[in-house]
Enzyme design. Structure first.
Site, PDB file in Angstrom:
ATOM      1  N   SER A   1      -6.586  -3.784  14.678  1.00 45.72           N
ATOM      2  CA  SER A   1      -5.980  -2.913  15.905  1.00 45.72           C
ATOM      3  C   SER A   1      -6.820  -2.740  17.077  1.00 45.72           C
ATOM      4  CB  SER A   1      -4.902  -1.825  15.564  1.00 45.72           C
ATOM      5  OG  SER A   1      -5.609  -1.105  14.719  1.00 45.72           O
TER       6      SER A   1
ATOM      7  N   CYS B   1      -0.335   4.474   1.893  1.00 50.00           N
ATOM      8  CA  CYS B   1      -0.684   5.268   2.908  1.00 50.00           C
ATOM      9  C   CYS B   1       0.554   5.541   4.014  1.00 50.00           C
ATOM     10  CB  CYS B   1      -1.895   4.881   3.528  1.00 50.00           C
ATOM     11  SG  CYS B   1      -1.887   3.210   4.400  1.00 50.00           S
TER      12      CYS B   1
ATOM     13  N   CYS C   1       0.625  -1.291  -0.035  1.00 41.32           N
ATOM     14  CA  CYS C   1       0.180   0.017  -0.062  1.00 41.32           C
ATOM     15  C   CYS C   1       1.103   1.264   0.127  1.00 41.32           C
ATOM     16  CB  CYS C   1      -0.982  -0.116   1.165  1.00 41.32           C
ATOM     17  SG  CYS C   1      -2.395   0.990   1.170  1.00 41.32           S
TER      18      CYS C   1
ATOM     19  N   CYS D   1      -4.145   6.162   0.094  1.00 49.01           N
ATOM     20  CA  CYS D   1      -3.682   4.944  -0.258  1.00 49.01           C
ATOM     21  C   CYS D   1      -3.591   4.711  -1.863  1.00 49.01           C
ATOM     22  CB  CYS D   1      -4.847   3.617   0.005  1.00 49.01           C
ATOM     23  SG  CYS D   1      -4.929   3.605   1.851  1.00 49.01           S
TER      24      CYS D   1
ATOM     25  N   LYS E   1     -12.330  -5.224   2.447  1.00 45.34           N
ATOM     26  CA  LYS E   1     -11.693  -4.186   3.338  1.00 45.34           C
ATOM     27  C   LYS E   1     -12.681  -3.113   3.500  1.00 45.34           C
ATOM     28  CE  LYS E   1      -7.526  -1.289   4.492  1.00 45.34           C
ATOM     29  NZ  LYS E   1      -6.277  -0.963   4.057  1.00 45.34           N
TER      30      LYS E   1
ATOM     31  N   LYS F   1     -11.264  -7.472   6.315  1.00 43.90           N
ATOM     32  CA  LYS F   1     -10.869  -6.805   7.244  1.00 43.90           C
ATOM     33  C   LYS F   1     -11.902  -5.706   7.451  1.00 43.90           C
ATOM     34  CE  LYS F   1      -6.856  -3.806   8.188  1.00 43.90           C
ATOM     35  NZ  LYS F   1      -5.940  -2.900   7.763  1.00 43.90           N
TER      36      LYS F   1
END
Length: 328
Positions: A280, A121, A119, A129, A201, A254
């Site tokens: 996270s 980002c 990616c 991104c 995602k 995700k």
């Protein structure tokens, strides 16, 4: 009253038999441990919002991976924090970039299976991104320029593989990214390198701690124009189908916990291994609740991973990997 019960499920819940008839199991070999390599530091830096995790300098990459391997976890996913950023994220594909340097060391000195996140980002000054126009900061209808971004993802993926990555995982939700990367890898002789697509995602509130860890938060706007709407499930099947047709080898959902229905849908409808990313925010919430004494940390974490496997995940990317590996 004499009640005759012919079916007593409790019979199979006693110690000794309970584990023999357990329908779902999670082992250390099912887990992938994320690793954050930081080119801006010479010492390990704790990530405050992700207890137990650190950014580590390139020089400590091998040591960090060896620590993970000692627990029984065999695979790592490498994320990089570059020393410099620019609008195009050019350090993402530099031969001496942070991920490239770390991967060379890890693959040369350890037996870990190395996956890299593909990616931009973390590498762009704007934190998006992909490629954005110069006036994007004042444009409320910001969109990342899809086709221009593909060119940069190709460079990044190929550079990771040339450094030794054994699997690449494009995460930008750019239309056509699997086709572009698969074609580029094949044309450069890397036909055996699998692609794990971040196939479904979502634009999620659960990513907050990761953005601190990887220094990848958007400087303006958000990512709703290229990541999926949390309200949508049918769209996930369309996204995943496109990636399967393009040659994706592993399909990721995700986040994981709030999207177990999507994990199950992907597992039930597509004949590819499914990865669930235990993100996270999910990790941080369990830690925060455990710190207050509201839940048992390890029991809650294990139950969460079992839920992901039960929903259909074949592998799980999780920040709990090290802590739970021996117990599992």
């Amino acid at each position: 009253m004499n009640i005759e019960l012919t079916d007593r499920p409790r019979r199979l819940r006693r110690d000794g038999i309970r584990s023999l008839v357990s329908e779902t199991s999670v082992t250390a070999q099912d887990l992938v441990a994320p690793v954050f390599i930081d080119a801006t530091t010479t010492t390990r830096t704790p990530i405050e919002s992700m207890p137990g995790h650190e950014r580590v300098p390139i020089e400590d990459a091998v040591t960090r991976v060896e620590e993970i391997r000692e627990t029984g976890v065999e695979a790592v996913m490498v994320f990089g924090i570059p020393a410099e950023k620019d609008e195009r994220g050019s350090r993402a594909w530099a031969s001496d970039g942070v991920v490239q340097q770390a991967v060379r060391r890890i693959t040369a000195e350890t037996d870990a299976y190395v996956i890299t996140d593909v990616c931009l980002c973390e590498y762009t000054t704007h934190g998006h991104c992909g490629v954005v126009e110069s006036d994007a900061a004042t444009d409320p209808t910001l969109t990342v320029k899809n086709d221009k971004t593909l060119e940069l993802l190709i460079k990044t993926a190929v550079s990771h593989v040339e450094a030794g990555a054994e699997m690449v995982a494009p995460s930008s939700m750019t239309d056509g990214m699997i086709t572009a990367i698969r074609t580029a890898l094949d044309e450069t002789g890397h036909t055996d390198i699998p692609i794990m697509s971040y196939a479904a995602k979502y634009e999620s509130a659960f990513y907050g701690p990761f953005r601190d860890a990887a220094d990848g938060a958007p400087a303006f706007g958000d990512r709703r124009h290229y990541q999926m709407d949390p309200a949508n499930s049918q769209e996930a099947k369309r996204e995943v189908r496109l990636d399967v047709e393009a040659g994706a080898d592993v399909l990721m959902v995700k986040p994981a916990l709030a999207y177990l229905d999507i994990v199950n849908t992907v597992s039930s409808n597509f004949d590819r291994p499914v990865a669930a990313y235990n993100v996270s925010g999910e990790y941080a919430m369990v830690h925060a609740a455990a710190d207050r004494g509201w839940v048992d940390l390890e029991a809650t974490a294990v139950e969460s991973l079992i839920a992901m496997k039960r929903a259909g995940a074949d592998l799980i990317i999780t920040y709990f990997a090290e802590k739970l590996a021996n117990q599992l």
